[in-house]
Motif scaffolding. Structure first.
Motif, PDB file in Angstrom:
ATOM      1  N   ILE A 156       1.130  -1.347  -0.218  1.00 52.37           N
ATOM      2  CA  ILE A 156       0.079   0.025   0.291  1.00 52.37           C
ATOM      3  C   ILE A 156       0.170   1.157  -0.046  1.00 52.37           C
ATOM      4  N   VAL A 157       0.825   1.825  -0.630  1.00 55.14           N
ATOM      5  CA  VAL A 157       2.231   3.284  -1.366  1.00 55.14           C
ATOM      6  C   VAL A 157       1.268   3.543  -1.925  1.00 55.14           C
ATOM      7  N   GLU A 158       0.563   3.646  -3.152  1.00 53.46           N
ATOM      8  CA  GLU A 158      -0.732   4.571  -3.910  1.00 53.46           C
ATOM      9  C   GLU A 158      -1.153   4.286  -3.401  1.00 53.46           C
ATOM     10  N   VAL A 159      -1.921   5.733  -3.354  1.00 55.41           N
ATOM     11  CA  VAL A 159      -2.859   5.988  -2.138  1.00 55.41           C
ATOM     12  C   VAL A 159      -4.698   4.801  -2.628  1.00 55.41           C
ATOM     13  N   GLY A 160      -4.580   5.045  -3.878  1.00 55.42           N
ATOM     14  CA  GLY A 160      -5.658   4.337  -4.473  1.00 55.42           C
ATOM     15  C   GLY A 160      -5.448   2.887  -4.144  1.00 55.42           C
ATOM     16  N   GLN A 161      -4.132   2.368  -3.913  1.00 58.42           N
ATOM     17  CA  GLN A 161      -4.353   0.220  -3.807  1.00 58.42           C
ATOM     18  C   GLN A 161      -5.389   0.162  -1.612  1.00 58.42           C
ATOM     19  N   PHE A 162      -4.957   1.595  -0.921  1.00 57.50           N
ATOM     20  CA  PHE A 162      -6.414   1.237  -0.139  1.00 57.50           C
ATOM     21  C   PHE A 162      -7.443   0.770  -0.852  1.00 57.50           C
ATOM     22  N   GLU A 163      -8.001   0.630  -2.020  1.00 61.69           N
ATOM     23  CA  GLU A 163      -9.376   0.770  -2.109  1.00 61.69           C
ATOM     24  C   GLU A 163      -9.923  -1.009  -2.285  1.00 61.69           C
ATOM     25  N   GLY A 164     -10.308  -0.872  -0.958  1.00 63.53           N
ATOM     26  CA  GLY A 164     -11.558  -2.584  -0.987  1.00 63.53           C
ATOM     27  C   GLY A 164     -10.688  -3.384   0.034  1.00 63.53           C
ATOM     28  N   LYS A 165      -8.827  -2.497   0.924  1.00 63.58           N
ATOM     29  CA  LYS A 165      -8.449  -3.919   1.734  1.00 63.58           C
ATOM     30  C   LYS A 165      -9.296  -3.242   3.021  1.00 63.58           C
ATOM     31  N   LYS A 166      -9.408  -4.635   4.098  1.00 71.94           N
ATOM     32  CA  LYS A 166     -10.058  -4.990   4.967  1.00 71.94           C
ATOM     33  C   LYS A 166      -8.840  -4.241   6.516  1.00 71.94           C
ATOM     34  N   ILE A 167      -8.941  -3.172   6.700  1.00 70.49           N
ATOM     35  CA  ILE A 167      -7.790  -2.417   6.496  1.00 70.49           C
ATOM     36  C   ILE A 167      -8.362  -2.954   9.142  1.00 70.49           C
ATOM     37  N   ARG A 168      -7.730  -2.854   9.794  1.00 72.51           N
ATOM     38  CA  ARG A 168      -7.902  -3.091  11.121  1.00 72.51           C
ATOM     39  C   ARG A 168      -8.101  -1.701  11.906  1.00 72.51           C
ATOM     40  N   MET A 169      -8.700  -1.108  11.891  1.00 73.22           N
ATOM     41  CA  MET A 169      -8.088  -0.002  12.854  1.00 73.22           C
ATOM     42  C   MET A 169      -9.416  -0.175  14.397  1.00 73.22           C
ATOM     43  N   MET A 170      -8.259   0.927  15.610  1.00 73.13           N
ATOM     44  CA  MET A 170      -9.060   1.193  16.485  1.00 73.13           C
ATOM     45  C   MET A 170      -9.961   1.975  16.537  1.00 73.13           C
ATOM     46  N   PRO A 171     -10.994   1.662  17.434  1.00 74.41           N
ATOM     47  CA  PRO A 171     -12.550   1.918  17.497  1.00 74.41           C
ATOM     48  C   PRO A 171     -12.315   3.241  17.469  1.00 74.41           C
ATOM     49  N   SER A 172     -13.152   4.171  16.540  1.00 73.22           N
ATOM     50  CA  SER A 172     -12.818   5.534  16.646  1.00 73.22           C
ATOM     51  C   SER A 172     -13.419   6.062  15.347  1.00 73.22           C
ATOM     52  N   ASN A 173     -14.457   7.312  15.464  1.00 72.25           N
ATOM     53  CA  ASN A 173     -14.684   7.622  14.411  1.00 72.25           C
ATOM     54  C   ASN A 173     -14.127   8.483  13.609  1.00 72.25           C
ATOM     55  N   ILE A 174     -13.785   9.197  14.285  1.00 71.20           N
ATOM     56  CA  ILE A 174     -12.611  10.208  12.797  1.00 71.20           C
ATOM     57  C   ILE A 174     -11.937   8.990  12.593  1.00 71.20           C
ATOM     58  N   LEU A 175     -11.461   7.684  12.908  1.00 65.58           N
ATOM     59  CA  LEU A 175     -10.342   6.813  12.015  1.00 65.58           C
ATOM     60  C   LEU A 175     -10.733   6.425  10.927  1.00 65.58           C
ATOM     61  N   ARG A 176     -12.419   5.735  11.845  1.00 66.01           N
ATOM     62  CA  ARG A 176     -13.387   5.054  10.022  1.00 66.01           C
ATOM     63  C   ARG A 176     -13.587   5.956   9.569  1.00 66.01           C
ATOM     64  N   LYS A 177     -13.434   7.141   9.809  1.00 64.89           N
ATOM     65  CA  LYS A 177     -13.936   8.131   8.360  1.00 64.89           C
ATOM     66  C   LYS A 177     -12.492   8.635   7.783  1.00 64.89           C
ATOM     67  N   GLN A 178     -11.038   8.123   8.494  1.00 60.79           N
ATOM     68  CA  GLN A 178     -10.002   8.181   7.054  1.00 60.79           C
ATOM     69  C   GLN A 178      -9.681   6.796   7.133  1.00 60.79           C
TER      70      GLN A 178
END
Ligand code: LMR
Length: 328
Positions: A156-178
């Motif tokens: 994940i280097v180019e921003v497009g490589q985030f697309e569709g990735k199941k990315i683990r996050m800490m429970p946080s609305n702003i991180l979900r928005k990110q």
């Protein structure tokens, strides 16, 4: 730890061995979710050592790492119920309770260690800690674990490589928005479940510090690491308010003096741990590490820009202005 597990009730609380001559000993049970050999792990032990020294053994801190007592999902309730007296959750995990704390999770806001140190020791941080009074928690200080990077099963280097990735996050609305703005599929899970979720392909990427990635061996599955420094990871060092109020002033001062004495040391140790663990990763032939160059970084920033307007429309934005003033 003076901790003998009751085989019938694995979560039975530790009890203090009544040692002759120390019967007025007070024990602080400090629970956290990361390994001992991490910035938070060694900070908890350092705090325990200083407090015990300054109180001549009358005040003892028993540290329970690795979610051995409580995980992300229940450590805050354990603190509020005085089941444990201290925890040090990542700020992101407090943002449901204290939405203004989301300011510290804004991406690319804090750019380097100098700014991070300024922010964590700033009036803004003091104001954020003070907000804990409204939820009856004693906020003691903030500790650092440096900057978050991206670890993934594929690059994940180019921003497009985030697309569709199941990315683990800490429970946080702003991180979900990110992660929604990055067009990934955010999956909020507790830190203690990340390894299993990676094994079961529930998630295939995460943001975290190098020390958290290395100490839990996440890189053995997420072997593509992007050094994005896109956000910070800091800890709120919290104490049960009723327990704090019940302490003699002498003990309260010992706790504050110990934290004050170790504040700069802790910040430096976090930097050292992340640098050392990065070297450990660089020497692992199976790990591929990418620097985020200016072009790609600007693409990430551009795609994340709307998060600032979102923040200003939904949350108390004087903190953002105050932080920007602090850093300039
Ligand atoms: C995470 O959940 O990834 C981190 O908050 C864990 C920690 O406490 O550093």
């Amino acid at each position: 730890f003076g901790y003998r597990q009751n085989i019938f009730s694995p979560t039975a609380l530790p009890y203090d061995d009544e040692q002759e001559g120390l019967k007025d000993q007070i024990t602080i049970h400090f629970s956290h979710v990361v390994a001992e050999n991490t910035p938070k792990g060694i900070a908890a032990e350092k705090f325990a050592q200083l407090v015990e020294e300054k109180s001549d053994g009358r005040l003892v801190v028993q540290v329970y790492p690795n979610s051995m007592l409580y995980s992300d999902d229940n450590e805050l309730k354990a603190l509020l119920d005085n089941e444990v007296q201290m925890i040090a959750p990542t700020i992101s995990k407090m943002t449901d309770m204290l939405p203004n704390w989301q300011v510290l999770d804004l991406p690319f806001l804090i750019e380097n260690n100098e700014q991070l140190k300024e922010v964590l020791n700033s009036n803004v941080s003091q104001s954020l800690l003070k907000e804990l009074d409204t939820v009856h928690i004693k906020g003691l200080t903030f500790w650092s674990n440096g900057f978050k990077q991206i670890a993934s099963t594929t690059p994940i280097v180019e921003v497009g490589q985030f697309e569709g990735k199941k990315i683990r996050m800490m429970p946080s609305n702003i991180l979900r928005k990110q992660f929604t703005l990055l067009e990934a599929e955010p999956v909020a899970t507790s830190f203690g479940n990340v390894y299993r979720d990676l094994q079961n392909h529930v998630v295939d990427a995460q943001e975290n510090t190098i020390s958290n990635i290395y100490s839990k061996q996440f890189h053995t599955m997420e072997n593509h690491i992007t050094l994005s420094n896109h956000g910070i990871l800091a800890y709120a060092v919290l104490m049960n308010e009723q327990f704090w109020n019940g302490l003699d002033e002498e003990y309260q001062q010992i706790i504050l003096d110990s934290l004050e004495e170790m504040q700069d040391w802790q910040f430096e140790q976090a930097q050292k741990f992340n640098e050392q663990n990065l070297q450990d990763l660089q020497s692992d032939p199976n790990v591929i590490i990418y620097e985020l160059d200016e072009t790609n970084k600007n693409q990430w920033k551009e795609q994340l820009q709307p998060i600032y307007k979102h923040y200003e429309n939904t949350i108390n934005d004087h903190y953002l202005d105050d932080l920007l003033d602090e850093m300039n």
